[in-house]
Design an enzyme around this catalytic site. Sequence first.
Site, PDB file in Angstrom:
ATOM      1  N   ALA A 149       1.624   1.573  -0.197  1.00 55.39           N
ATOM      2  CA  ALA A 149       1.233   1.447   1.215  1.00 55.39           C
ATOM      3  C   ALA A 149       1.255   2.798   1.944  1.00 55.39           C
ATOM      4  O   ALA A 149       1.957   3.721   1.524  1.00 55.39           O
ATOM      5  CB  ALA A 149       2.170   0.462   1.903  1.00 55.39           C
ATOM      6  N   PRO A 150       0.525   2.903   3.056  1.00 55.13           N
ATOM      7  CA  PRO A 150       0.500   4.132   3.852  1.00 55.13           C
ATOM      8  C   PRO A 150       1.538   4.105   4.984  1.00 55.13           C
ATOM      9  O   PRO A 150       2.273   3.130   5.123  1.00 55.13           O
ATOM     10  CB  PRO A 150      -0.913   4.108   4.442  1.00 55.13           C
ATOM     11  CG  PRO A 150      -1.159   2.649   4.685  1.00 55.13           C
ATOM     12  CD  PRO A 150      -0.405   1.895   3.621  1.00 55.13           C
ATOM     13  N   TRP A 151       1.509   5.140   5.828  1.00 55.42           N
ATOM     14  CA  TRP A 151       2.538   5.265   6.864  1.00 55.42           C
ATOM     15  C   TRP A 151       2.080   4.821   8.253  1.00 55.42           C
ATOM     16  O   TRP A 151       2.868   4.813   9.186  1.00 55.42           O
ATOM     17  CB  TRP A 151       3.049   6.721   6.952  1.00 55.42           C
ATOM     18  CG  TRP A 151       1.979   7.786   6.934  1.00 55.42           C
ATOM     19  CD1 TRP A 151       1.708   8.623   5.883  1.00 55.42           C
ATOM     20  CD2 TRP A 151       1.063   8.147   7.978  1.00 55.42           C
ATOM     21  NE1 TRP A 151       0.666   9.465   6.202  1.00 55.42           N
ATOM     22  CE2 TRP A 151       0.254   9.201   7.488  1.00 55.42           C
ATOM     23  CE3 TRP A 151       0.835   7.683   9.276  1.00 55.42           C
ATOM     24  CZ2 TRP A 151      -0.755   9.793   8.243  1.00 55.42           C
ATOM     25  CZ3 TRP A 151      -0.173   8.271  10.030  1.00 55.42           C
ATOM     26  CH2 TRP A 151      -0.948   9.307   9.509  1.00 55.42           C
ATOM     27  N   LYS A 175       5.712  -0.033  -3.272  1.00 52.73           N
ATOM     28  CA  LYS A 175       6.180   1.288  -2.831  1.00 52.73           C
ATOM     29  C   LYS A 175       5.640   1.587  -1.435  1.00 52.73           C
ATOM     30  O   LYS A 175       4.438   1.743  -1.246  1.00 52.73           O
ATOM     31  CB  LYS A 175       5.686   2.391  -3.783  1.00 52.73           C
ATOM     32  CG  LYS A 175       6.293   3.755  -3.429  1.00 52.73           C
ATOM     33  CD  LYS A 175       5.626   4.911  -4.121  1.00 52.73           C
ATOM     34  CE  LYS A 175       4.508   5.522  -3.331  1.00 52.73           C
ATOM     35  NZ  LYS A 175       4.904   6.102  -2.031  1.00 52.73           N
ATOM     36  N   PRO A 176       6.531   1.685  -0.439  1.00 56.49           N
ATOM     37  CA  PRO A 176       6.059   2.121   0.882  1.00 56.49           C
ATOM     38  C   PRO A 176       5.781   3.614   0.850  1.00 56.49           C
ATOM     39  O   PRO A 176       6.133   4.297  -0.117  1.00 56.49           O
ATOM     40  CB  PRO A 176       7.260   1.820   1.786  1.00 56.49           C
ATOM     41  CG  PRO A 176       8.448   1.913   0.885  1.00 56.49           C
ATOM     42  CD  PRO A 176       7.989   1.475  -0.479  1.00 56.49           C
ATOM     43  N   GLU A 178       6.480   7.383   1.410  1.00 56.49           N
ATOM     44  CA  GLU A 178       7.769   8.093   1.392  1.00 56.49           C
ATOM     45  C   GLU A 178       8.237   8.448   2.797  1.00 56.49           C
ATOM     46  O   GLU A 178       9.418   8.650   3.035  1.00 56.49           O
ATOM     47  CB  GLU A 178       7.702   9.346   0.511  1.00 56.49           C
ATOM     48  CG  GLU A 178       6.583  10.323   0.810  1.00 56.49           C
ATOM     49  CD  GLU A 178       5.287  10.010   0.038  1.00 56.49           C
ATOM     50  OE1 GLU A 178       4.887   8.822  -0.009  1.00 56.49           O
ATOM     51  OE2 GLU A 178       4.690  10.955  -0.484  1.00 56.49           O
ATOM     52  N   SER A 228      -5.525   7.484   1.660  1.00 59.80           N
ATOM     53  CA  SER A 228      -6.694   8.350   1.846  1.00 59.80           C
ATOM     54  C   SER A 228      -7.647   8.229   0.652  1.00 59.80           C
ATOM     55  O   SER A 228      -7.281   7.715  -0.407  1.00 59.80           O
ATOM     56  CB  SER A 228      -6.235   9.794   1.999  1.00 59.80           C
ATOM     57  OG  SER A 228      -5.618  10.188   0.796  1.00 59.80           O
ATOM     58  N   THR A 231      -6.298   9.973  -2.445  1.00 58.29           N
ATOM     59  CA  THR A 231      -5.303   9.159  -3.160  1.00 58.29           C
ATOM     60  C   THR A 231      -6.004   8.055  -3.946  1.00 58.29           C
ATOM     61  O   THR A 231      -5.664   7.792  -5.101  1.00 58.29           O
ATOM     62  CB  THR A 231      -4.303   8.549  -2.152  1.00 58.29           C
ATOM     63  OG1 THR A 231      -3.612   9.617  -1.520  1.00 58.29           O
ATOM     64  CG2 THR A 231      -3.317   7.629  -2.816  1.00 58.29           C
ATOM     65  N   CYS A 283      -7.418   3.452  10.313  1.00 56.49           N
ATOM     66  CA  CYS A 283      -8.653   3.569   9.533  1.00 56.49           C
ATOM     67  C   CYS A 283      -9.837   2.936  10.268  1.00 56.49           C
ATOM     68  O   CYS A 283     -10.982   3.210   9.932  1.00 56.49           O
ATOM     69  CB  CYS A 283      -8.453   2.932   8.170  1.00 56.49           C
ATOM     70  SG  CYS A 283      -7.719   1.311   8.297  1.00 56.49           S
TER      71      CYS A 283
HETATM   72  P1  NAD Z   1      -1.919   8.757   1.586  1.00 52.81           P
HETATM   73  O1  NAD Z   1      -3.121   8.635   0.764  1.00 52.81           O
HETATM   74  O2  NAD Z   1      -1.316  10.094   1.780  1.00 52.81           O
HETATM   75  O3  NAD Z   1      -0.724   7.852   1.013  1.00 52.81           O
HETATM   76  C1  NAD Z   1      -0.866   6.454   0.854  1.00 52.81           C
HETATM   77  C2  NAD Z   1       0.135   5.995  -0.192  1.00 52.81           C
HETATM   78  O4  NAD Z   1      -0.310   6.458  -1.466  1.00 52.81           O
HETATM   79  C3  NAD Z   1       1.551   6.549   0.001  1.00 52.81           C
HETATM   80  O5  NAD Z   1       2.493   5.540  -0.322  1.00 52.81           O
HETATM   81  C4  NAD Z   1       1.600   7.662  -1.006  1.00 52.81           C
HETATM   82  O6  NAD Z   1       2.907   7.937  -1.448  1.00 52.81           O
HETATM   83  C5  NAD Z   1       0.745   7.114  -2.135  1.00 52.81           C
HETATM   84  N1  NAD Z   1       0.170   8.112  -3.029  1.00 52.81           N
HETATM   85  C6  NAD Z   1      -0.226   9.379  -2.743  1.00 52.81           C
HETATM   86  N2  NAD Z   1      -0.711   9.986  -3.847  1.00 52.81           N
HETATM   87  C7  NAD Z   1      -0.642   9.076  -4.852  1.00 52.81           C
HETATM   88  C8  NAD Z   1      -1.013   9.107  -6.238  1.00 52.81           C
HETATM   89  N3  NAD Z   1      -1.531  10.190  -6.807  1.00 52.81           N
HETATM   90  N4  NAD Z   1      -0.817   7.991  -6.961  1.00 52.81           N
HETATM   91  C9  NAD Z   1      -0.291   6.872  -6.404  1.00 52.81           C
HETATM   92  N5  NAD Z   1       0.082   6.799  -5.108  1.00 52.81           N
HETATM   93  C10 NAD Z   1      -0.092   7.884  -4.344  1.00 52.81           C
HETATM   94  O7  NAD Z   1      -2.287   8.038   2.929  1.00 52.81           O
HETATM   95  P2  NAD Z   1      -1.494   8.051   4.283  1.00 52.81           P
HETATM   96  O8  NAD Z   1      -1.609   9.450   4.769  1.00 52.81           O
HETATM   97  O9  NAD Z   1      -0.149   7.433   4.066  1.00 52.81           O
HETATM   98  O10 NAD Z   1      -2.370   7.064   5.178  1.00 52.81           O
HETATM   99  C11 NAD Z   1      -3.487   7.491   5.850  1.00 52.81           C
HETATM  100  C12 NAD Z   1      -4.760   7.120   5.108  1.00 52.81           C
HETATM  101  O11 NAD Z   1      -4.768   5.724   4.813  1.00 52.81           O
HETATM  102  C13 NAD Z   1      -5.995   7.361   5.961  1.00 52.81           C
HETATM  103  O12 NAD Z   1      -7.034   7.938   5.218  1.00 52.81           O
HETATM  104  C14 NAD Z   1      -6.372   5.953   6.425  1.00 52.81           C
HETATM  105  O13 NAD Z   1      -7.710   5.810   6.803  1.00 52.81           O
HETATM  106  C15 NAD Z   1      -5.997   5.137   5.258  1.00 52.81           C
HETATM  107  N6  NAD Z   1      -5.768   3.749   5.668  1.00 52.81           N
HETATM  108  C16 NAD Z   1      -6.693   2.819   5.320  1.00 52.81           C
HETATM  109  C17 NAD Z   1      -6.539   1.486   5.690  1.00 52.81           C
HETATM  110  C18 NAD Z   1      -7.558   0.451   5.291  1.00 52.81           C
HETATM  111  O14 NAD Z   1      -7.307  -0.742   5.454  1.00 52.81           O
HETATM  112  N7  NAD Z   1      -8.704   0.837   4.762  1.00 52.81           N
HETATM  113  C19 NAD Z   1      -5.417   1.100   6.425  1.00 52.81           C
HETATM  114  C20 NAD Z   1      -4.494   2.074   6.770  1.00 52.81           C
HETATM  115  C21 NAD Z   1      -4.676   3.399   6.367  1.00 52.81           C
END
Ligand code: NAD
Length: 469
Positions: A149-151, A175-176, A178, A228, A231, A283
Amino acid sequence: MEKFDIRLLINGNMVLGEAEKSVLINPDNNEVITEVPCASIAQVDEAIQAANEAFPAWKRKSFADRAEILYKFADRIDQKAELLAKLESINCGKPYQRMLEDEMPAISDHFRFFAGASRCMSGSASGEYLEGFTSMIRRDPVGVVGQIAPWNYPLMMGAWKIAPALAAGNTVVFKPSECTPLTILALAEDIKELFPPGVLNILTGKGSVVGKHLASHDKVQMVSVTGSVGTGKQVLQSAASNVKRTHLELGGKAPVIAFDDCDIDDLVENMAMWGYYNAGQDCTAACRLYVQENIYQEVVDKLTDAVKNIHAEDIGPLISAEQREIVQGFVERAKKVPHLKITAGGNAIDKGCYYEPTLIADALQDDEVVQEEIFGPVVSVTKFKDVDQAIEWANDCKYGLASSIWTKDIQKAHMVSSMLQFGVTWINTYFMYASEMPHGGFKMSGYGKDLSMYGLEDYTVVRHIMVKI
Ligand code: NAD
């Protein structure tokens, strides 16, 4: 802050993470909240093993029995709503009241919805399609699901993922982000009491370590990530190792098309609300406004006034200093583009990770602020001539998550919505969600649905059973 045990949940045991600690900082004031120990790789393996062992019994439970546990979990969430809202508010800097009133009721409702929806899930056919044979369709759980999940909406995104996966009979390693593990960890004790050991495991840790291991592990059958685009691509690569099923919810850059027959005041009020809600870290944020030429200046003037009146505390800070720097970088580059006008905001605020609500007028289709996801309180406004141009520009985007149309002409609204390539189109409204309706994207916004029966079905495999009669 009320104290609770910062422990992971593995196989029904609350355990301390064995890897490095991640330091949590409150972006409202930049003070350290606490340190959370992350899971080691051995602990990730243990959680996956536990989820595998728990799967057959959880899958065999009746839908009603699984639903009963999910209902109880929803009740616990409601009972702890104030604590959870406080924790999310401290962890993300979100305004407490917003969290309590907007997010908490929806979070428990998602668990209740999927508990009930799972009992209505049905196969689509049952009959004799070959003479002498009866066929039927089953929808079975996939197995162990890794969920990441994202933050931006930590517990909400947790609910979107965990509820359908468990209701459908899968077991989960969750995994939430970090940066924002506090709310789900505050529920670990409840999960331990309500669910059989191993059915739902909670691990903290970095995406590049814990997330990557989860996404590449051979005993995980499906990985679901919200994050993102970068990711999402990395998760796809990791998932290739055992051809895992993937469920991706990635970025967005939502167009809002305002035709000259729209209710301008209503539009402006909605833009000031949904372009900046959660500091634009959404998003689906209404961040790319297209306005028809003969109402353009009036909309820009009114929206500028409205945005200048937004209090930064009402929308909250950005999640971190790094995120604020990213947002600042976009605006500073925009300031150097001669045709762009920053009509409101445009600066960091000297408090925590706050950034001024910002409006950038006279943007052109190829500008960076129109094409790239900023993920901050920044909205661009672009002038368009006619319907065809509005549709072309709205779709000219690598993302395809949310969109909106503003017009009093219902035929035009339907025609335009049929031409848009986005998972949702709101007409004369914005940001309305219902547990019963799907959320998910086109293009680089990813695929896979959250919420609704479609979200539930994503966590199942369609099977054909044939009997010789
Ligand atoms: P992020 O991609 O940095 O992290 C998201 C999650 O992925 C975190 O738990 C992170 O630890 C994990 N992660 C990162 N690299 C990874 C890897 N190589 N393998 C497995 N897991 C990994 O995103 P963020 O910065 O936490 O959130 C913002 C992003 O999320 C924005 O781009 C936003 O648009 C998107 N988002 C999309 C939706 C949707 O429904 N489409 C909803 C909320 C957020």
